[in-house]
Scaffold this active site. Structure first.
Site, PDB file in Angstrom:
ATOM      1  CG  ASN A 158      58.961   3.672  97.118  1.00 40.94           C
ATOM      2  OD1 ASN A 158      60.057   3.254  97.473  1.00 40.94           O
ATOM      3  ND2 ASN A 158      58.735   4.131  95.900  1.00 40.94           N
ATOM      4  CE  LYS A 181      69.195   5.961 106.287  1.00 45.69           C
ATOM      5  NZ  LYS A 181      67.735   6.179 106.411  1.00 45.69           N
ATOM      6  N   PRO A 182      68.052   1.551 106.176  1.00 49.11           N
ATOM      7  CG  PRO A 182      66.837   0.228 107.679  1.00 49.11           C
ATOM      8  CD  PRO A 182      68.213   0.759 107.406  1.00 49.11           C
ATOM      9  CB  ALA A 183      63.105   4.647 104.471  1.00 53.64           C
ATOM     10  CD  GLU A 257      68.063   2.296  90.081  1.00 51.87           C
ATOM     11  OE1 GLU A 257      67.133   2.872  89.487  1.00 51.87           O
ATOM     12  OE2 GLU A 257      68.783   1.455  89.532  1.00 51.87           O
ATOM     13  CG  LEU A 258      68.536   9.536  91.817  1.00 52.25           C
ATOM     14  CD1 LEU A 258      69.346  10.734  91.386  1.00 52.25           C
ATOM     15  CD2 LEU A 258      68.714   9.267  93.309  1.00 52.25           C
ATOM     16  CB  CYS A 291      60.670   5.535  91.214  1.00 53.85           C
ATOM     17  SG  CYS A 291      60.990   3.775  91.132  1.00 53.85           S
ATOM     18  CD  GLU A 388      59.052  10.835  92.162  1.00 55.17           C
ATOM     19  OE1 GLU A 388      59.752  11.453  92.978  1.00 55.17           O
ATOM     20  OE2 GLU A 388      59.323   9.692  91.775  1.00 55.17           O
TER      21      GLU A 388
HETATM   22  P1  NAD Z   1      64.257  10.201 100.287  1.00 55.35           P
HETATM   23  O1  NAD Z   1      65.260  10.715  99.328  1.00 55.35           O
HETATM   24  O2  NAD Z   1      63.604  11.161 101.199  1.00 55.35           O
HETATM   25  O3  NAD Z   1      64.901   9.093 101.241  1.00 55.35           O
HETATM   26  C1  NAD Z   1      65.522   7.947 100.732  1.00 55.35           C
HETATM   27  C2  NAD Z   1      66.510   7.421 101.763  1.00 55.35           C
HETATM   28  O4  NAD Z   1      67.529   8.402 101.975  1.00 55.35           O
HETATM   29  C3  NAD Z   1      65.913   7.143 103.135  1.00 55.35           C
HETATM   30  O5  NAD Z   1      66.569   6.025 103.693  1.00 55.35           O
HETATM   31  C4  NAD Z   1      66.258   8.390 103.915  1.00 55.35           C
HETATM   32  O6  NAD Z   1      66.339   8.170 105.310  1.00 55.35           O
HETATM   33  C5  NAD Z   1      67.611   8.738 103.342  1.00 55.35           C
HETATM   34  N1  NAD Z   1      67.947  10.166 103.415  1.00 55.35           N
HETATM   35  C6  NAD Z   1      67.106  11.227 103.402  1.00 55.35           C
HETATM   36  N2  NAD Z   1      67.811  12.375 103.486  1.00 55.35           N
HETATM   37  C7  NAD Z   1      69.112  12.019 103.536  1.00 55.35           C
HETATM   38  C8  NAD Z   1      70.332  12.760 103.616  1.00 55.35           C
HETATM   39  N3  NAD Z   1      70.347  14.091 103.631  1.00 55.35           N
HETATM   40  N4  NAD Z   1      71.488  12.079 103.642  1.00 55.35           N
HETATM   41  C9  NAD Z   1      71.502  10.729 103.594  1.00 55.35           C
HETATM   42  N5  NAD Z   1      70.386   9.983 103.525  1.00 55.35           N
HETATM   43  C10 NAD Z   1      69.214  10.617 103.486  1.00 55.35           C
HETATM   44  O7  NAD Z   1      63.219   9.375  99.418  1.00 55.35           O
HETATM   45  P2  NAD Z   1      61.911   8.626  99.914  1.00 55.35           P
HETATM   46  O8  NAD Z   1      60.887   9.663 100.202  1.00 55.35           O
HETATM   47  O9  NAD Z   1      62.251   7.629 100.969  1.00 55.35           O
HETATM   48  O10 NAD Z   1      61.520   7.787  98.625  1.00 55.35           O
HETATM   49  C11 NAD Z   1      60.772   8.300  97.582  1.00 55.35           C
HETATM   50  C12 NAD Z   1      61.678   8.681  96.431  1.00 55.35           C
HETATM   51  O11 NAD Z   1      62.429   7.537  96.033  1.00 55.35           O
HETATM   52  C13 NAD Z   1      60.898   9.100  95.199  1.00 55.35           C
HETATM   53  O12 NAD Z   1      61.504  10.210  94.618  1.00 55.35           O
HETATM   54  C14 NAD Z   1      61.007   7.882  94.281  1.00 55.35           C
HETATM   55  O13 NAD Z   1      60.871   8.161  92.924  1.00 55.35           O
HETATM   56  C15 NAD Z   1      62.361   7.384  94.615  1.00 55.35           C
HETATM   57  N6  NAD Z   1      62.485   5.976  94.251  1.00 55.35           N
HETATM   58  C16 NAD Z   1      63.243   5.660  93.176  1.00 55.35           C
HETATM   59  C17 NAD Z   1      63.354   4.340  92.781  1.00 55.35           C
HETATM   60  C18 NAD Z   1      64.188   3.973  91.600  1.00 55.35           C
HETATM   61  O14 NAD Z   1      64.498   2.795  91.473  1.00 55.35           O
HETATM   62  N7  NAD Z   1      64.584   4.893  90.749  1.00 55.35           N
HETATM   63  C19 NAD Z   1      62.681   3.335  93.485  1.00 55.35           C
HETATM   64  C20 NAD Z   1      61.898   3.701  94.580  1.00 55.35           C
HETATM   65  C21 NAD Z   1      61.829   5.028  94.950  1.00 55.35           C
END
Ligand code: NAD
Length: 488
Positions: A158, A181-183, A257-258, A291, A388
């Site tokens: 995001n 490791k970027p998304a 950071e979740l 988030c 969320e």
């Molecule tokens: P996500 O958890 O699906 O993915 C985040 C990252 O983790 C990505 O790089 C993804 O490839 C990786 N990932 C996914 N599954 C994995 C696994 N099993 N093992 C290891 N890595 C894995 O999250 P998203 O959809 O990319 O992002 C949205 C979420 O991030 C929302 O819940 C948002 O609130 C949260 N977020 C939190 C903050 C914060 O600072 N607290 C900031 C931005 C986003």
């Protein structure tokens, strides 16, 4: 430069030991534009072997980087800041293309995200320690902070630039090497950012980038390897919990950071004009895919109808479209799955009696658009209240007094951002003490800043990014004791 020219300059490989290379099995994955559904680029998809090769490089570079003077590390970060600023328009175009946010917001993210490089370039030479005598006088005590060691940095889609700089900045400043490791939905920004950092002088092996379509294949072997010392993750609570369990086996340092479920409290004594403007910002920044996004509007009954009417008017007037087109205020959601989930939440709320004041529908594609939506009469059982949302939907719930407002606000497993609008100073301070959240915006809808400690409590995470606190996440305290020199 056109978007095609910018994309043509983005490295498509994995950055390992200072070189961009294809994945060990030749696998690739595609990156798509969520506003058009078109393919933007094809990148190397890292295997477990590639991830471990990146760790070899990071572990090999760790000692040299830790011993590099802080001032040298700071200058490299500062040069990175200048290069990101110089290439800001390219980075903004990439973010809009791969993530969907309007170009004006993408430019805002370049400025915001880049501040982490500047801030941590300034913090690098301020990692302090202390020296004192033990209370008994028999020892001298030296306490110092050392780099924690090779780190795995996992970022979400995001905020493709800011989530990377918020981790890479302090890790470099503290003297850690890293594997980013970027998304997989939005890797292009990180690829270009990493190239700029290499150009800025980050030595080979210090910053490695391994993106891929299979995140588990990358993170699993890394987290099981004792050379890795830390994982910093930003993403969903669900994945964060899974990573915490894996981290336990190797007793890794973790920063998490979740997810969030931010309450936005409006009291009857609030300045309603400011509250509505703050609500639009807190809800609509990043198309609601933040988030920190206001997830539940809790409004005191006396002003609820007026607030809802004005918010619906403001959201209904926003221009939805391709973020690359001038005047667009709301882009598409990042993928079809995300749009469908948001629509499901709206349907669930209306099936429980909520009323749609504006919006409520998907907009025909291509692209994953949804109308900005305001719901009233939402009940706490509705999923928009508990989940969320991550989209442009504003549910409004009413409360009668402060106790009820606090009870509703805290009735979630999340604890990241919260917002309060009131003109009473004592109420603001009282409520702040009662809210279980890591962040609180007081009469302010956007409060993120590189100089502030950002992070949550409860299931929103562990640790803080930014501020003076941010660098501590990348240092380990070492205590050195030695005898009182007067008794030698
Ligand atoms: P996500 O958890 O699906 O993915 C985040 C990252 O983790 C990505 O790089 C993804 O490839 C990786 N990932 C996914 N599954 C994995 C696994 N099993 N093992 C290891 N890595 C894995 O999250 P998203 O959809 O990319 O992002 C949205 C979420 O991030 C929302 O819940 C948002 O609130 C949260 N977020 C939190 C903050 C914060 O600072 N607290 C900031 C931005 C986003």
């Amino acid at each position: 430069m056109t978007l095609q020219d910018v994309i043509a300059g983005v490295p498509t490989g994995l950055l390992i030991g200072g070189e961009w290379r294809p994945s060990s099995d030749g696998a690739t994955y595609d990156v798509e534009n969520p506003a058009t559904g078109e393919k933007l680029a094809t990148l190397a998809s890292a295997t477990s072997a590639d991830a471990l090769a990146a760790l070899d490089a990071a572990a090999g570079a760790q000692e040299g980087w830790a011993r590099t003077p802080a001032r040298v590390r700071a200058e490299i970060l500062r040069k990175g800041f200048e290069l990101v600023r110089e290439h800001g328009e390219d980075l903004a175009q990439l973010m809009t293309a791969e993530m969907g946010k309007p170009l004006a917001e993408a430019r805002g993210e370049v400025t915001y995200g880049n501040e982490f490089l500047r801030w941590f370039s300034e913090e690098a030479s301020r990692i302090d320690g202390r020296f004192n005598a033990s209370p008994e006088g028999n020892l001298r005590m030296l306490v110092r902070r050392k780099p924690v060691g090779p780190c795995l940095l996992i970022t979400p889609w995001n905020f493709p630039l800011a989530m990377a700089t918020r981790k890479v900045g302090p890790a470099l400043a503290a003297g850690c090497t890293m594997i980013l490791k970027p998304a997989h939905l939005t890797p292009l920004t990180s690829q270009l950012f990493a190239q700029l950092m290499v150009e800025a002088g980050v030595p080979a092996g210090v910053l490695n980038v391994v993106g891929g379509a299979n995140p588990r294949a990358i993170s699993g072997p890394l987290m099981a390897d004792s050379r890795l010392r830390k994982v910093s993750f930003t993403g969903s609570t669900e994945v964060g919990i899974a990573l915490l369990k894996q981290a336990a086996d190797n007793v890794l340092r973790t920063s998490m950071e979740l997810g969030g479920n931010a309450p936005f409290l409006v009291f009857a004594d609030a300045n309603l004009d400011k509250a509505v403007a703050g609500a639009v910002a807190a809800k609509m920044r990043n198309i609601g895919e933040a988030c920190t996004a206001a997830n539940r509007f809790l409004v005191q009954a006396e002003v609820a109808d007026e607030f809802a009417r004005r918010l619906a008017e403001a959201l209904g007037a926003l221009k939805v479209g391709n973020g690359a087109e001038a005047g667009t205020q709301v882009g598409p959601l990042v993928e079809a799955k995300a749009r469908d989930k948001v629509l499901e939440l709206v349907a669930d709320a209306t099936s429980r009696g909520a009323r749609v004041l504006t919006g409520g529908h998907a907009i025909a594609g291509p692209g994953y658009f949804i109308e900005p939506t305001v719901l009233t009469g939402v009940t706490p059982e509705a999923r928009v209240f508990t989940d969320e949302i991550f989209g442009p939907v504003a549910p409004i719930i009413t409360f009668t007094d402060e106790d009820e407002a606090v009870r509703l606000a805290n009735s979630t497993q999340y604890g990241l951002a919260s917002y309060v609008y009131t003109q009473s100073i004592s109420r603001a301070l009282r409520i702040g003490e009662r809210l279980d959240y890591g962040l609180l915006g007081l009469n302010a809808g956007v409060i993120s800043n590189a100089a502030a400690p950002f992070g949550g409590v409860k299931q929103s995470g562990l640790g803080r990014e930014g501020g003076a606190e941010g660098i501590n996440e990348y240092t380990a305290t070492q205590y050195v004791g030695f005898p009182d020199p007067w008794q030698e």
